[in-house]
Design an enzyme around this catalytic site. Structure first.
Site, PDB file in Angstrom:
ATOM      1  CD  GLU A  83      39.838  60.204  54.824  1.00 35.91           C
ATOM      2  OE1 GLU A  83      40.717  60.071  55.711  1.00 35.91           O
ATOM      3  OE2 GLU A  83      38.930  59.376  54.649  1.00 35.91           O
ATOM      4  CB  SER A 109      44.325   5.301  37.310  1.00 37.22           C
ATOM      5  OG  SER A 109      44.546   4.232  38.220  1.00 37.22           O
TER       6      SER A 109
END
Length: 702
Positions: free
Chosen positions: A144, A410
């Site tokens: 990095e 239902s």
């Protein structure tokens, strides 16, 4: 006379001298004289003096410019100082960054102690870089920010290299940010790439470098960087991916973690192990080039495969984990240390539930135009065993099982029929299935035709909308709404006649919960997923002690409704859901224009609700509750019940004398509605009533 002339001669020179003196002291402008009258003796001197004075005036601005610049510079310094001091005063407070923060580490276990998920992993356990093997921080530095130990927070060489690479590529491929800049972004800024954010990032990096040592900055970075899968910080990532503290990480493990920072999802060691190993090899090569490891160490590390801890949970378990995390605060308040949450969830059943949804969607969904599904499975006392909030948690973490408000159709009718029975009706009562007009409302049946006289059991099994409409007019919509709320529906219900057909929206979780009293014989339950919460050190913080809401229906009424539900799966709309060798009961549900399809049913062991539909509420193609939802229910329940002893349904076992009648008896007169009977008040009344209705049905419905 002579004296006067002499006097005149004496005055003249004096006057001329005075004129001359005035002329020398204040020479007139050139335009003031006339060329004809000008005295040649005086011309050169006034013009020379005027030219000299003009030259002197012209020299004054040239001599004053340094003073102007100095003044501007002074004001610039003052203004810049004020702006800088104001900007610095608004910088985040960095004094407490190294302090130990509260932990939000939550480990969620299933009913058998297997890990479902680990959430809220933060830098609660601060790991000092000096306590880590040297190759751990060096792995991050190598990949990095190789010049981390030498720069002042910004890396001009790295920025120039990144700019060149980006120019060659034609787009942004490298950022050039140092570890300090990344830390500033992680601590204080949003991730968007803007000029303003990059400027703030640079200033904050310089600010951090002026206040902290390199090791302190590295410590902060390693404890704040995100590694994916909900894990932040080196300690959380080490435990989550490798099952060990960061101080025990090996070289290949450290390389894999350092490599994952660039793209946590793409290089996730659990879900993408090959990509993670390949990225780790890149990090090892960078460490060798930087002089952190030798060629032999690199080769040995690449030859050693890191042991990644495999999560036993399925991807869809995230729905349940999210639901549990949202509830923890209600039991223990704010979490200040790592906790372990023991749940009722069963990872084995969850896997079966997800497989049932996937298999049946693969077979039916395309032709039905069905896009999403939800499934909830719980024990009859409300303990959640499985929860499918959607077809793919990774694509859509929205939990439809808990949050989606959909009309039940239902599937709401059991509450209507229970209310009718509480008002004196019996399953064997006869009602007319024919055209009705209720204040302009003319309900029709799904099949589009009427069957005439039928028992309530047959009407329920065939899901007659006309009979349901007559019943709700008789007992009243408010009474039906009260019954539904009593059994476990929490959503607001509009007390209108169409409520009989499920016109008010509910969630799959609450509808399934409201079926639990039918499954357990009459007791309302509170759905729950957490059984106990303890610290990671073993201290018990909270334990469930509740038993539910108590009795909400009589044993007789529970048996009557459950008896009709079994008929649904035997001769009615839910035949596809029927289990082969195990008593089961349930009800289908389909809404108008096929927006929603349901099946909710149960055995003696599990209550399961299935919803199918589309997130945009678009219509499906003739998708009823008896098709895809019923098949999902059947597949899951057959798999879930495999190996368990066969048990009778609790409600029917408690009242074996209750029978259902599916065919109209010729001797009973036809009626559109039956007057309400007085509910039984004593046990003798119950026994008498049961004895009077114990005649088995003479035939089955078609």
């Amino acid at each position: 006379m002579a004296k006067k002339k002499k006097s005149k001669r004496k005055v003249e020179p004096r006057f001329e001298r005075r004129i001359k003196t005035i002329a020398e002291r204040d020479p007139p402008e050139a335009d003031y004289y006339d060329d004809d009258d000008e005295d040649e003796e005086y011309e050169p001197q006034p013009r020379a003096r005027r030219a000299a004075r003009d030259d002197a005036d012209s020299e004054k601005p040239r001599r004053s410019w340094p003073y102007v610049l100095a003044l501007l510079l002074a004001w610039g310094i003052i203004g810049g100082g004020v702006f800088l001091s104001h900007w610095i005063s608004e910088l985040p407070d960095t004094r407490g960054l190294l302090a130990q923060g509260p932990s939000h580490d939550i480990t969620i276990l299933d009913v058998h102690g297997r890990q479902i998920a680990r959430r809220g992993l933060t830098q609660g356990t601060m790991v000092d870089v000096s306590n880590l093997p040297s190759y751990v921080p060096n792995a991050f530095i190598a990949i990095e920010d190789r010049r981390f130990r030498d720069h002042f927070g910004l890396d001009p060489i790295g920025l120039a290299r990144a700019a060149f690479e980006n120019m060659i590529a034609g787009h942004v491929t490298q950022g050039g940010s140092t570890l300090t800049q990344q830390l500033a972004k992680n601590l204080f800024l949003d991730p968007h790439r803007t000029f303003e954010r990059k400027t703030q990032e640079a200033f904050l990096a310089l600010y951090l470098e002026s206040r902290y040592s390199k090791n302190q900055i590295l410590t902060l970075y390693l404890n704040r960087v995100y590694f994916g899968d909900g894990m932040t910080g080196i300690e959380a990532a080490a435990e989550g991916f490798f099952g060990k503290p960061a101080s025990q990480l090996t070289l290949p493990e450290a390389a894999m973690l350092a490599g994952s920072v660039k793209a946590p999802t793409r290089y996730n060691p659990v879900f993408h192990p090959d990509a993670s190993v390949a990225r780790g090899a890149v990090v090892l090569r960078a460490m060798e080039n930087a002089g952190f490891i030798t060629d032999g160490q690199r080769e040995a590390a690449q030859a050693t495969r890191a042991r990644v801890v495999r999560n036993t949970a399925t991807d869809g378990s995230g729905y349940f984990a999210d639901w549990v995390v949202d509830q923890i605060g209600n039991y223990v308040g704010g979490i200040t240390e790592p906790v372990v949450v023991q749940t009722t969830f069963d990872l084995s059943l969850q896997e079966k539930a997800e497989r049932a949804v996937a298999q049946n969607f693969a077979q039916y969904a395309a032709k039905l135009h069905a896009g999403q599904a939800a499934l909830v499975a719980m024990t009859p006392d409300g303990a959640i065993r499985a929860m499918v909030g959607g077809r793919a948690y990774g694509k859509s973490p929205y939990n439809r099982a808990v949050s989606a408000m959909r009309q039940p159709g239902s599937a709401f009718k059991p509450f209507l029929y229970l209310t009718a029975f509480e008002h004196g009706h019996k399953p064997s009562d006869i009602m007319k299935d024919g055209p009705v007009n209720i204040h302009g409302w003319k309900p029709s049946n799904y099949e589009g035709h009427f069957e005439g006289d039928m028992t309530l059991t047959h009407a329920f099994a065939k899901s007659s909308n006309v009979v349901a409409a007559q019943l709700i007019v008789e007992v009243g919509p408010k009474a039906v709404a009260r019954t539904a709320h009593r059994l476990g529906i929490n959503s607001s219900l509009l007390a209108v006649p169409s409520l009989a057909l499920g016109s008010s929206a509910v969630t799959p979780l609450e509808l399934t919960t409201a079926y639990a009293p039918f499954a357990n014989g009459g007791d309302a339950v509170i759905p729950y997923g957490i059984s106990a919460i303890a610290t990671k050190k073993g201290k018990l913080i909270w334990q469930r002690k509740g038993t539910g809401r108590g009795r909400v229906m009589s044993a007789e009424n529970a048996a009557e409704v459950v008896g009709m539900m079994t008929e649904v799966m035997t001769t009615g709309t839910g035949k596809a859901a029927r289990l082969d060798e195990r008593p089961s009961a349930g009800k289908t549900g389909t809404t108008q224009d096929f927006h929603d399809a349901w099946f909710v049913g149960f055995t003696a062991d599990l209550v399961t609700g299935v919803w199918v539909g589309n997130d945009d509420n678009s219509s499906m193609v003739h998708s009823t509750g008896g098709v895809l939802p019923a098949h999902v229910f059947h597949t899951f329940m057959e798999d879930a019940e495999k190996g368990l002893p066969v048990k009778p349904l609790s409600a029917l076992a408690a009242m074996p004398a209750v029978q259902v009648q599916t065919d109209p008896a010729p001797a009973v007169p036809v009626a559109a509605s039956v007057p309400a009977e007085k509910p039984p008040a004593t046990i003798e009344d119950i026994l008498n009533r049961l004895a009077g209705n114990a005649t088995p049905s003479s035939a089955t419905s078609p």
